[in-house]
Design a protein around this motif. Structure first.
Motif, mmCIF file in Angstrom:
data_model
loop_
_atom_site.group_PDB
_atom_site.id
_atom_site.type_symbol
_atom_site.label_atom_id
_atom_site.label_comp_id
_atom_site.label_asym_id
_atom_site.label_seq_id
_atom_site.Cartn_x
_atom_site.Cartn_y
_atom_site.Cartn_z
ATOM 1 N N THR A 1 -11.151 -7.159 -9.333
ATOM 2 C CA THR A 1 -10.396 -6.164 -7.734
ATOM 3 C C THR A 1 -10.079 -7.823 -6.615
ATOM 4 N N GLU B 1 -2.761 2.070 3.730
ATOM 5 C CA GLU B 1 -3.458 2.976 2.659
ATOM 6 C C GLU B 1 -3.555 4.487 3.401
ATOM 7 N N PRO C 1 -10.535 -2.414 -1.844
ATOM 8 C CA PRO C 1 -9.660 -1.517 -2.709
ATOM 9 C C PRO C 1 -7.960 -1.621 -2.030
ATOM 10 N N GLU C 2 -8.004 -1.978 -1.074
ATOM 11 C CA GLU C 2 -6.619 -1.505 -0.079
ATOM 12 C C GLU C 2 -6.189 -2.787 -1.033
ATOM 13 N N ALA C 3 -5.883 -4.075 -1.534
ATOM 14 C CA ALA C 3 -6.260 -5.292 -2.890
ATOM 15 C C ALA C 3 -5.404 -5.997 -1.401
ATOM 16 N N SER C 4 -4.122 -6.151 -1.612
ATOM 17 C CA SER C 4 -3.914 -7.203 -0.888
ATOM 18 C C SER C 4 -3.885 -8.610 -0.125
ATOM 19 N N GLU D 1 -4.386 -3.231 -7.792
ATOM 20 C CA GLU D 1 -4.560 -1.549 -7.192
ATOM 21 C C GLU D 1 -5.342 -0.947 -7.464
ATOM 22 N N ASN E 1 -7.685 1.449 -6.174
ATOM 23 C CA ASN E 1 -6.686 2.236 -4.833
ATOM 24 C C ASN E 1 -7.511 3.862 -4.826
ATOM 25 N N HIS E 2 -7.488 4.305 -5.605
ATOM 26 C CA HIS E 2 -8.535 5.950 -5.696
ATOM 27 C C HIS E 2 -9.237 5.990 -4.895
#
Length: 366
Positions: free
Chosen positions: A285, A186, A332-335, A339, A342-343
């Motif tokens: 999340t 990210e 916030p990067e999820a994975s 997402e 992500n902001h």
């Protein structure tokens, strides 16, 4: 081949082994994600743990080159209801069995994962052993009860030396406590000039790199075991904008005088609702942690709660009242996972911009 999971409370699950036949001991936890098993098994935050997936069928799309969150998995074992022996996906390179054999990780399939999850939910995370059928069960149980699990997980998974991930944008020093590759991805996506540093880096070493911002990564274990990191965070606060994720969030709280505590069975999954207290918006999340910030301990600090978990009301986000610093407990990067949050990486970069402009204005007025 028949293998078994033995828990410290004496519960035994017998199933079919896959992957390595090595005997391992670890903390048994569960993850509720329906997809993303490759990211889960390669997440360094699972260091020392035996991970159970509640979703019943695992391995159907195999293992590919792109979805790793670390090069070398740190898990102690993997438990599923049903493992797919013949994955079907255009990106597939290995089956779970093949991959675990190369990484010397044991797997167990064919047990009642729903029953195991209910035990963990009722009694909390338990120590367990993945082993063959020829062991002395009573000896294993006695060993588990007396076993003291390692407390140096962060040291095990952190990089041993600093390295760059070059970009032409803001310089971000990323402290690796067990960093998922998604965080680095990210930052790279936003053209940041990233320097990844070990968990035991000092504040002076970070500041000598002239960073525009500091990011504290996720990682395994109890944040109170990483004392040097708590001291470092305390020393850099206010000097450079800071953003922390997961373990980084907990270390930020400890550095500011708050306290952390162990959760009964942790938050591990990709569907956890979190409410932003400023906007009222709810994000779904991705989470993976066994500790949380004690909200009452924030009373006499300069931190305010920004996000809460809607499932149990625990603290999910913090912001410093005086310094440019904020953190979140979730990913916030999820994975893997959604997402929605992500902001936050953009907000971090905006905080850096604001801080730099304030510094330039101050210089002009001197």
């Amino acid at each position: 081949m028949k293998r078994q999971l033995i828990l410290e409370d004496g519960t035994i699950f017998v199933g079919e082994g896959f992957g390595s036949e090595v005997q391992t001991v670890g903390e048994v936890v569960f993850n509720t994600g329906m997809t993303g098993y490759q990211e889960i098994l390669s997440d360094p935050s699972y260091c020392g743990q035996i991970v159970t997936l509640t979703y019943p069928l695992v391995g159907n799309y195999g293992i590919n080159r792109d979805d790793f969150e670390a090069i070398t998995p740190a898990i102690q074992g993997f438990i599923v209801k049903e493992v797919c022996d013949h994955p079907s996906n255009f990106r597939n390179q290995f089956s779970l069995d093949e991959f675990f054999k190369t990484k010397n990780i044991p797997g167990l399939a064919g047990i009642d994962t729903r029953k195991l999850t209910r035990i963990i939910r009722q009694y909390g995370t338990l120590k367990g052993a993945l082993c063959g059928m020829d062991v002395n069960v009573d000896e294993i149980i006695a060993k588990l009860k007396g076993e003291i699990l390692p407390t140096n997980q962060v040291e095990q998974v952190s990089t041993k030396s600093a390295y760059p991930s070059p970009g032409r944008g803001h310089r971000v020093v990323l402290v690796d406590f067990g960093m998922k590759h998604g965080i680095l991805r990210e930052l790279n996506k936003r053209d940041c000039d990233v320097i990844v540093v070990p968990y035991n880096v000092t504040a002076d070493e970070i500041l000598r790199l002239s960073p525009d911002g500091i990011m504290l990564s996720n990682g395994p274990g109890d944040p109170k075991d990483v004392k040097e990191a708590i001291e470092m965070v305390n020393a850099v606060l206010g000097k450079v904008p800071l953003f922390g994720i997961c373990l980084g969030h907990q270390l930020f709280a400890l550095a500011n005088g708050a306290d952390t505590e162990r959760l009964k069975f942790g938050h591990r999954g990709s569907n956890h609702p979190v409410k932003d207290l400023a906007t009222g918006k709810v994000a779904i999340t991705s989470q993976n942690h066994g500790y949380t910030v004690n909200e009452a301990s924030l009373l006499n600090t300069k931190l305010k709660v920004t996000h809460i978990a809607l499932n149990d009301g625990t603290v999910e986000g913090l912001r410093h009242l005086e310094y440019p610093a904020f953190t979140v407990q979730y990913h916030p990067e999820a994975s893997p996972g959604p997402e929605d949050a992500n902001h936050l990486f953009n907000e971090f970069l905006q905080m850096i911009e604001t801080f730099k402009k304030a510094g330039e204005k101050l210089c002009q007025n001197v």
